[in-house]
Design a protein around this motif. Sequence first.
Motif, mmCIF file in Angstrom:
data_model
loop_
_atom_site.group_PDB
_atom_site.id
_atom_site.type_symbol
_atom_site.label_atom_id
_atom_site.label_comp_id
_atom_site.label_asym_id
_atom_site.label_seq_id
_atom_site.Cartn_x
_atom_site.Cartn_y
_atom_site.Cartn_z
ATOM 1 N N ARG A 19 29.397 46.602 38.190
ATOM 2 C CA ARG A 19 29.751 46.299 36.805
ATOM 3 C C ARG A 19 31.177 46.722 36.483
ATOM 4 N N LEU A 20 31.598 47.842 37.024
ATOM 5 C CA LEU A 20 32.977 48.283 36.813
ATOM 6 C C LEU A 20 33.962 47.298 37.423
ATOM 7 N N PHE A 21 33.639 46.793 38.607
ATOM 8 C CA PHE A 21 34.515 45.815 39.250
ATOM 9 C C PHE A 21 34.616 44.547 38.410
ATOM 10 N N VAL A 22 33.477 44.056 37.941
ATOM 11 C CA VAL A 22 33.484 42.840 37.122
ATOM 12 C C VAL A 22 34.182 43.097 35.786
ATOM 13 N N LEU A 23 34.036 44.309 35.263
ATOM 14 C CA LEU A 23 34.726 44.674 34.029
ATOM 15 C C LEU A 23 36.233 44.535 34.214
ATOM 16 N N PHE A 24 36.736 45.029 35.335
ATOM 17 C CA PHE A 24 38.164 44.886 35.642
ATOM 18 C C PHE A 24 38.536 43.427 35.868
ATOM 19 N N LEU A 25 37.731 42.724 36.646
ATOM 20 C CA LEU A 25 38.040 41.347 37.008
ATOM 21 C C LEU A 25 38.115 40.450 35.778
#
Length: 541
Positions: free
Chosen positions: A489-495
């Motif tokens: 979720r953190l990765f997608v938040l950044f993306l």
Amino acid sequence: MLNISWLPLGWRQSRAVLLFGSMVGVFSFIILENKHVLPLTLTTFLFFSLVAFLLALYRPGWVFLLFVASIPLEVISVAPEVLGGVMLRPYQWLAVILLMAVAMRFVSGRLPFRLLQPRWFDVLPLLVALGGFLALLEAPVFAVSFKQALVVTSFVGVYFLGRIFFRTLFDVLQALPFFLVSSAVVLGYALWQNLRFLAEQESYQVMVGRPNATFAEADWLGMFVIVVLGAVSTLLFHFISQIVERGQNMVRSAGLVFMTLYLVSVYVILILTVARSAWLGASALFMTMIILSAWWYHGQKSRRSRMKITLFSCIMGASLLGAGVLVYDFHLSPFELGNRIQSTGSGLQNITVACENDRVLPERIATVDDLVALGCRHIDLKAVASEKEAGKFVQKILRDDPNVAIRRGIYEETFTLLKAHLFLGIGWGSASAFLGTDERGAGLNASNVLLEVWLGSGLIGMAAFVLWLGLIVYTSLRWYQETEEEGERLFVLFLFTTLAGMMVFNLFNSGILLGFFFLFLALGGLSLERWEEGRTKKEML
């Protein structure tokens, strides 16, 4: 895949050595460029190319991490002049070497990882590149458009290099420190530029009073800062979540303190660029991050969930306020930043003028040319004191923002061009032949990334580009909704939030031929690949 533990040290020490080396490398490139040591001589270029190639054969993961660290070096060229003035940036140099090394190890059957199996969506960037060559049929200047089509193809190569090495979230985490370290060097260089300008010393700036660091102009630095802001904000949210869950003291969290200080420095440089489109992009990033964070905790009415979002919003806001205070109190910018912000919505700029006589000026003028009849002229803020000493009468007056008229003219001419070249476009680099140049003599572009791609790669390239971005948006939101893993979720938040910020920026710019943009889109490949694998599993069932 990006294993770096083969150095004669422990894992942490090995990474520290490579991080320090990448920081020194980026710093050295900047110094060598300013001292006019670059580009390299042919002998030196061949020697270092051989050394880098042997290193890439030995440990391709190491060279890829150095490639990530060099991604902001946009105005630095290492190619010898005897090669005809070819612009070969350090990251392009490493990319070519790395692709050759990977190909050789693959052919010899000694590649230490499974090579990427292209998916159907990997055709989309190829269509963007192909459209540039098809547009040559209607290009007004064939040589220029052909050269730029090759440049676009090289950036597609950057995308595929990212796809080869970014296979898991662990790979992304391995590369993140190298990106942040090199970004810190670039941000520091941007601050140094402004301090040198204010001290009336050589600052190596393209536009007076606006740092551009290692980019061709301040706007592109602003777009890069949006990416850095997305990474730092995501890490900040991660540290806040950990602190709240563990009930720790925020002040004692080294990670949170460091990220907050980094965030303040990012905001300072964002302000100093005076790039209003970057300011809008950063605002879009922040708003989408708050919305997605609220979605993350939707349905959870716990006090901790509310505290995480509240603390994150407060630290982000306080950091921006702190950055603004630093810029104002230390007079880091020669521009009237408040007026710059206000003009974004009103279309009016409050400028300073020096007049021969003390007279009442009209409330508003169309252009600075109107000042001549009034016995006045436009001056910089730093010239106010000297003008007053010379007996001039300094006043303020509103003028129509010239950028509004310029952009209107650009859009009108661009749509005229698209009507005449609807399907093939006119080729990359040809727009300035119709749109003209700015006050620096630099060619104007379409001032919108979608229009720029349409002109450069035709309808095929533009459709592929829109589908490419649209799929990243759709699949990342699906991933965000379906996963329960905090790291994912953190990765997608950044993306998602960073892509939103860059696209808002690119509504008013054509920031596409930048290495970090295509490397970022390679991260989107992780989201697309996960979605494709999910579809395949459903079809098998």
